[in-house]
Design an enzyme around this catalytic site. Structure first.
Site, PDB file in Angstrom:
ATOM      1  N   GLN A 191       0.842  -1.183   0.000  1.00 46.35           N
ATOM      2  CA  GLN A 191       0.000   0.000   0.000  1.00 46.35           C
ATOM      3  C   GLN A 191       0.883   1.241   0.000  1.00 46.35           C
ATOM      4  O   GLN A 191       1.885   1.255   0.732  1.00 46.35           O
ATOM      5  CB  GLN A 191      -0.902   0.023   1.245  1.00 46.35           C
ATOM      6  CG  GLN A 191      -2.050   1.009   1.108  1.00 46.35           C
ATOM      7  CD  GLN A 191      -2.907   1.112   2.371  1.00 46.35           C
ATOM      8  OE1 GLN A 191      -2.518   0.674   3.444  1.00 46.35           O
ATOM      9  NE2 GLN A 191      -4.083   1.670   2.226  1.00 46.35           N
ATOM     10  N   GLY A 318       2.992   0.426  11.789  1.00 49.08           N
ATOM     11  CA  GLY A 318       2.481  -0.225  12.992  1.00 49.08           C
ATOM     12  C   GLY A 318       1.833  -1.541  12.604  1.00 49.08           C
ATOM     13  O   GLY A 318       2.060  -2.585  13.214  1.00 49.08           O
ATOM     14  N   GLY A 319       1.019  -1.465  11.566  1.00 50.66           N
ATOM     15  CA  GLY A 319       0.357  -2.658  11.067  1.00 50.66           C
ATOM     16  C   GLY A 319      -0.101  -2.435   9.648  1.00 50.66           C
ATOM     17  O   GLY A 319      -0.203  -1.293   9.191  1.00 50.66           O
ATOM     18  N   MET A 320      -0.327  -3.522   8.927  1.00 50.89           N
ATOM     19  CA  MET A 320      -0.840  -3.459   7.559  1.00 50.89           C
ATOM     20  C   MET A 320      -1.883  -4.563   7.407  1.00 50.89           C
ATOM     21  O   MET A 320      -1.604  -5.727   7.682  1.00 50.89           O
ATOM     22  CB  MET A 320       0.306  -3.623   6.551  1.00 50.89           C
ATOM     23  CG  MET A 320      -0.144  -3.659   5.095  1.00 50.89           C
ATOM     24  SD  MET A 320      -0.892  -2.085   4.587  1.00 50.89           S
ATOM     25  CE  MET A 320      -2.124  -2.673   3.439  1.00 50.89           C
ATOM     26  N   GLU A 321      -3.047  -4.141   6.918  1.00 54.14           N
ATOM     27  CA  GLU A 321      -4.238  -4.988   6.963  1.00 54.14           C
ATOM     28  C   GLU A 321      -4.324  -6.031   5.861  1.00 54.14           C
ATOM     29  O   GLU A 321      -5.405  -6.247   5.300  1.00 54.14           O
ATOM     30  CB  GLU A 321      -5.469  -4.075   6.908  1.00 54.14           C
ATOM     31  CG  GLU A 321      -5.655  -3.284   5.587  1.00 54.14           C
ATOM     32  CD  GLU A 321      -5.002  -1.919   5.552  1.00 54.14           C
ATOM     33  OE1 GLU A 321      -4.017  -1.692   6.281  1.00 54.14           O
ATOM     34  OE2 GLU A 321      -5.481  -1.063   4.784  1.00 54.14           O
ATOM     35  N   ASN A 322      -3.225  -6.691   5.523  1.00 51.76           N
ATOM     36  CA  ASN A 322      -3.296  -7.692   4.463  1.00 51.76           C
ATOM     37  C   ASN A 322      -4.356  -8.739   4.829  1.00 51.76           C
ATOM     38  O   ASN A 322      -4.390  -9.216   5.959  1.00 51.76           O
ATOM     39  CB  ASN A 322      -1.919  -8.306   4.256  1.00 51.76           C
ATOM     40  CG  ASN A 322      -0.909  -7.247   3.836  1.00 51.76           C
ATOM     41  OD1 ASN A 322      -1.198  -6.431   2.961  1.00 51.76           O
ATOM     42  ND2 ASN A 322       0.239  -7.207   4.490  1.00 51.76           N
ATOM     43  N   GLU A 346      -6.175  -3.015  12.453  1.00 49.21           N
ATOM     44  CA  GLU A 346      -5.932  -3.824  11.242  1.00 49.21           C
ATOM     45  C   GLU A 346      -7.058  -4.820  11.019  1.00 49.21           C
ATOM     46  O   GLU A 346      -7.487  -5.059   9.885  1.00 49.21           O
ATOM     47  CB  GLU A 346      -4.571  -4.529  11.308  1.00 49.21           C
ATOM     48  CG  GLU A 346      -3.362  -3.609  11.546  1.00 49.21           C
ATOM     49  CD  GLU A 346      -3.340  -2.344  10.711  1.00 49.21           C
ATOM     50  OE1 GLU A 346      -3.902  -2.335   9.595  1.00 49.21           O
ATOM     51  OE2 GLU A 346      -2.771  -1.330  11.177  1.00 49.21           O
ATOM     52  N   ASP A 424       0.538   8.825  -0.589  1.00 47.75           N
ATOM     53  CA  ASP A 424       0.877   8.837   0.838  1.00 47.75           C
ATOM     54  C   ASP A 424       0.374  10.101   1.534  1.00 47.75           C
ATOM     55  O   ASP A 424       0.116  10.092   2.741  1.00 47.75           O
ATOM     56  CB  ASP A 424       2.400   8.752   1.038  1.00 47.75           C
ATOM     57  CG  ASP A 424       2.943   7.354   0.820  1.00 47.75           C
ATOM     58  OD1 ASP A 424       2.128   6.415   0.643  1.00 47.75           O
ATOM     59  OD2 ASP A 424       4.174   7.198   0.823  1.00 47.75           O
ATOM     60  N   ARG A 605      10.250   1.540  12.519  1.00 53.21           N
ATOM     61  CA  ARG A 605       8.865   1.968  12.309  1.00 53.21           C
ATOM     62  C   ARG A 605       8.803   3.470  12.077  1.00 53.21           C
ATOM     63  O   ARG A 605       9.194   4.275  12.928  1.00 53.21           O
ATOM     64  CB  ARG A 605       8.040   1.579  13.538  1.00 53.21           C
ATOM     65  CG  ARG A 605       6.576   1.911  13.413  1.00 53.21           C
ATOM     66  CD  ARG A 605       5.815   1.375  14.618  1.00 53.21           C
ATOM     67  NE  ARG A 605       4.457   1.880  14.643  1.00 53.21           N
ATOM     68  CZ  ARG A 605       3.631   1.744  15.678  1.00 53.21           C
ATOM     69  NH1 ARG A 605       4.052   1.100  16.767  1.00 53.21           N
ATOM     70  NH2 ARG A 605       2.411   2.227  15.627  1.00 53.21           N
TER      71      ARG A 605
HETATM   72  N1  BES Z   1      -3.192   0.782   6.021  1.00 55.01           N
HETATM   73  C1  BES Z   1      -2.402   1.350   7.050  1.00 55.01           C
HETATM   74  C2  BES Z   1      -0.928   1.373   6.742  1.00 55.01           C
HETATM   75  C3  BES Z   1      -0.563   2.136   5.489  1.00 55.01           C
HETATM   76  C4  BES Z   1      -1.218   3.281   5.091  1.00 55.01           C
HETATM   77  C5  BES Z   1       0.486   1.686   4.727  1.00 55.01           C
HETATM   78  C6  BES Z   1      -0.842   3.944   3.942  1.00 55.01           C
HETATM   79  C7  BES Z   1       0.869   2.363   3.573  1.00 55.01           C
HETATM   80  C8  BES Z   1       0.196   3.499   3.188  1.00 55.01           C
HETATM   81  C9  BES Z   1      -2.620   0.653   8.394  1.00 55.01           C
HETATM   82  O1  BES Z   1      -3.922   0.173   8.551  1.00 55.01           O
HETATM   83  C10 BES Z   1      -2.418   1.674   9.469  1.00 55.01           C
HETATM   84  O2  BES Z   1      -3.131   2.621   9.467  1.00 55.01           O
HETATM   85  N2  BES Z   1      -1.463   1.469  10.364  1.00 55.01           N
HETATM   86  C11 BES Z   1      -1.179   2.391  11.439  1.00 55.01           C
HETATM   87  C12 BES Z   1      -1.768   1.914  12.747  1.00 55.01           C
HETATM   88  C13 BES Z   1      -3.066   2.561  13.120  1.00 55.01           C
HETATM   89  C14 BES Z   1      -3.527   2.098  14.495  1.00 55.01           C
HETATM   90  C15 BES Z   1      -3.062   4.043  13.049  1.00 55.01           C
HETATM   91  C16 BES Z   1       0.321   2.464  11.604  1.00 55.01           C
HETATM   92  O3  BES Z   1       1.026   1.794  10.843  1.00 55.01           O
HETATM   93  O4  BES Z   1       0.793   3.170  12.484  1.00 55.01           O
HETATM   94 ZN    ZN Z   2      -5.380   1.645   8.696  1.00 59.12          ZN
END
Ligand code: BES
Ligand code: ZN
Length: 650
Positions: A191, A318-322, A346, A424, A605
């Protein structure tokens, strides 16, 4: 300060075999996907004039794809790839099934980025014929346009290709860069537009595909993907996957390494390197309850199993919702479940984002704002309203700080402008917290019970579709507003969606706990002794509030006293540690710098390290930051390397 992008935001064989069996059972819970919509959906028009006009095809087109998805639509992708850690490449074939939406379509245009194309063939009445193609120049954001001439009657194309060792969407870690030190590791992060660094695709959230994959790896390693794994469960270097629900390309995902599995429940488990798999399963043990809570509110989980993959610390998010397999940073394993809202987040994407997807990145708040709202409702369901209110209060503060610092006001409305420089830029606190507070506003005006039913129906209505903000508004108009026209005005909604900044209808989250922290902070800043601070019952949230509320000029003396009593420079909670370092840097609090160096060397991170490098440079520590970065950079993900290079370049 510019408005931050998202990063600033703010098994053993036996176990695997057992797990596959459970997976089979879980599969029965999957809901059949009947058809793939022809078009990014438009809501049905009513007889009356609608309050919000629908976008023209031109306006709703995703500008970050070269693909001609309006004319030819890829429906299924079959990947057959060999993983080579020696050359850091994936090589093999991608076979794409497509459907013509326009009779005139004489070509299939795909997105590619850093791919070496070997051959392109088209499938015509049972035969594979060599097809003519052109590969365009490389654009730093978009990559290259791959145009394949389609012979009459062609229904599939097959591209033989290899990825680049520098592919921005793939991190190749050497054995020394893993915790186990014995085997290399790779993982993808696609993403918003990096799936094209792994395969030639229509790389846009407007297009949904099902996929099959066969991945071959060195025999000691296992491969996992955002898909159902074929049953054998043997660690034999040959793995097959099937994703039978249509997903946008950015949800393709692959990880390969010496990965173990630990079950949490029949349908939920954790994959990770050995050192952390058990602590992670303990940290995330409430995940099955989260699944239950969201299902109770918003309808069935449609993806079969739900597993978490805990990655090496260089994972830039932090996380990625694959789908079926969220990718998570190990920094969430704090020992006290204080950071599990990221799991709720996620997981929530399994409804908002993965099931109902933004058609363009201008509509990112449909993914992230809805998800942040569902995340917060999930935290409330599991841990009560006080914790949920604390999390909203922290979110509100960073949202307001961001809006105040924004250089481009058009990036502070939920609907992003047409001329986004990079997708982004759509992932700031505006889309996340701003989107959540908009839904909170609707919840308050229409009443929770009614609003919950509305959201549940919305997810069901648009399931497996990609929609725009305007599709949402028209569904809202017909299915919520029409029932209770007095609840909100059009002007109020427009202010939230289209006007810069946030209207004063935004919630002011109340937290008794934070008020008490504030009282203590005020007393201490007003001259009280550090020994008088009563922090024994504080959770990580209270610490984060406390540190975040320090005045800019807090000074070294106060920081020294605090650190002496509470050891904050050494905090093992990455959120607390990074919040603390962000105060220590401008204050010039020297004892924090050695642990900060350790942190920057260990953690990749982006949410933590981008603001830290930025602050170091801004506060006269460029040389020090540069020397740390030179050593840390080889361990960072390509996405993070690129961003921090930009930070240093100014
Ligand atoms: N989908 C996002 C990560 C993302 C967004 C990757 C845009 C690449 C481009 C994921 O769900 C997300 O939002 N992660 C957050 C955690 C959340 C609790 C705010 C993060 O990575 O910090
Ligand atoms: Zn998200």
């Amino acid at each position: 300060m510019t408005l931050p992008r998202v990063l600033m935001l703010a098994a053993s064989v036996a176990v695997l075999a057992a797990c596959s069996k459970k997976a089979e059972e879980a599969e029965t819970r999957e809901v059949e996907v009947s058809s793939i919509p022809d078009e990014a959906n438009g809501a049905p028009g009513g007889e009356q004039e609608a309050a919000w006009s629908q976008l023209t095809t031109e306006e709703s087109r995703d500008p970050f794809t070269y693909s001609n998805y309006e004319d030819v639509r890829v429906t299924h992708v079959d990947l057959d790839l060999a993983v080579d850690f020696g050359t850091k490449t994936l090589s093999g074939t991608a076979t794409l099934d497509f459907r013509r939406l326009s009779d005139e379509a004489g070509a299939l245009v795909l997105d590619a980025n850093d791919l070496t194309i070997e051959t392109v063939e088209a499938h015509v009445s049972g035969d594979w014929l060599t097809a003519a193609y052109t590969l365009g120049a490389d654009d730093p954001v978009m990559g290259s346009r791959l145009e394949i001439a389609l012979p009459a009657g062609a229904d599939r194309v097959r591209v033989a290709y290899a990825t680049s060792p520098e592919a921005e969407g793939i991190q190749w870690l050497s054995a020394e860069q893993t915790a186990g030190k014995e085997h290399p590791f790779l993982f993808t992060q696609f993403q918003p537009l990096l799936a094209r660094t792994m395969a030639p695709l229509q790389d846009t959230p407007a297009v949904r595909i099902t996929y099959d994959a066969r991945i071959t790896t060195p025999p000691a390693l296992i491969a996992i993907m955002s898909a159902r794994q074929d049953e054998s469960g043997e660690r034999d270097g040959d793995y097959s996957f099937k994703m039978s629900q249509p997903i946008p390309s950015y949800l393709l995902a692959l990880a390969v390494g010496d990965i173990e599995f630990e079950a949490i429940s029949a349908n939920v488990g954790v994959y990770a390197e050995d050192y952390i798999v058990e602590p992670a399963a303990a940290e995330f043990e409430d995940t099955p309850k989260m699944v239950d809570a969201i299902e109770a509110l918003y309808g069935p989980y449609r993806w079969g199993r739900y597993d978490l993959l805990v990655l090496p610390p260089s994972f830039p998010f932090g996380g990625m919702e694959n789908p079926r397999l969220s990718f998570m940073t190990p920094t969430l394993v704090a020992g006290d479940k204080s950071l599990t809202n990221v799991v709720a987040h996620e997981l929530a994407h399994s409804w908002s984002g993965n099931l109902v997807t933004n058609a363009t990145w201008r509509d990112a708040w449909l993914n992230e704002g809805f998800t942040t709202y569902v995340e917060n409702r999930t935290m409330e369901a599991l841990y009560g309203p006080e914790r949920a209110a604390m999390e909203r209060a922290l979110d509100k503060k960073s949202l307001m700080d961001d809006v105040a610092a924004a250089e481009r006001p058009e990036l502070t409305a939920l609907k992003m402008p047409a001329d986004l420089a990079h997708p982004d830029d759509a992932f700031s606190d505006v889309s996340y917290a701003g989107g959540m507070f908009f839904l909170k506003f609707l919840e308050t005006r229409f009443g929770r019970a009614v609003f919950d039913e509305f959201l549940k129906a919305y997810f069901a209505h648009y399931a497996f579709q990609s929609i725009t903000t305007e599709d949402f508004l028209s569904y809202f108009e017909d299915n919520l507003w029409a029932e209770n026209p007095e609840a909100v005005t059009k002007e109020e909604i427009d202010a939230w969606i289209y006007k810069p900044g946030f209207p004063d209808t935004i919630e002011n989250p109340q937290s008794d706990a934070f008020e008490k922290v504030q009282d203590q902070l005020d007393a201490w800043l007003g001259g009280g002794d550090v020994a008088g601070l009563e922090t024994g019952a504080w959770t990580a949230h209270e610490w984060l509030y406390f540190i975040g509320a320090f005045p800019d000029n807090i000074g070294v003396e106060k920081l020294t006293a605090l650190d002496g009593r509470f050891g904050l420079s050494q905090s093992q909670n990455a959120e607390i540690a990074s919040a603390w370092y962000l105060k220590a840097i401008p204050a010039g609090y020297e004892p924090a710098f050695a642990p900060l160096e350790g942190f920057l060397m260990r953690v990749g991170r982006g949410k933590f390290i981008y603001p830290l490098y930025t602050s170091l440079i801004k506060n006269g520590r460029r040389e020090w930051a540069d020397s740390v970065y030179q050593r840390a950079r080889p361990g960072y993900h390509p996405i993070a390397q690129k961003r921090i290079d930009e930070v240093f370049a100014g």
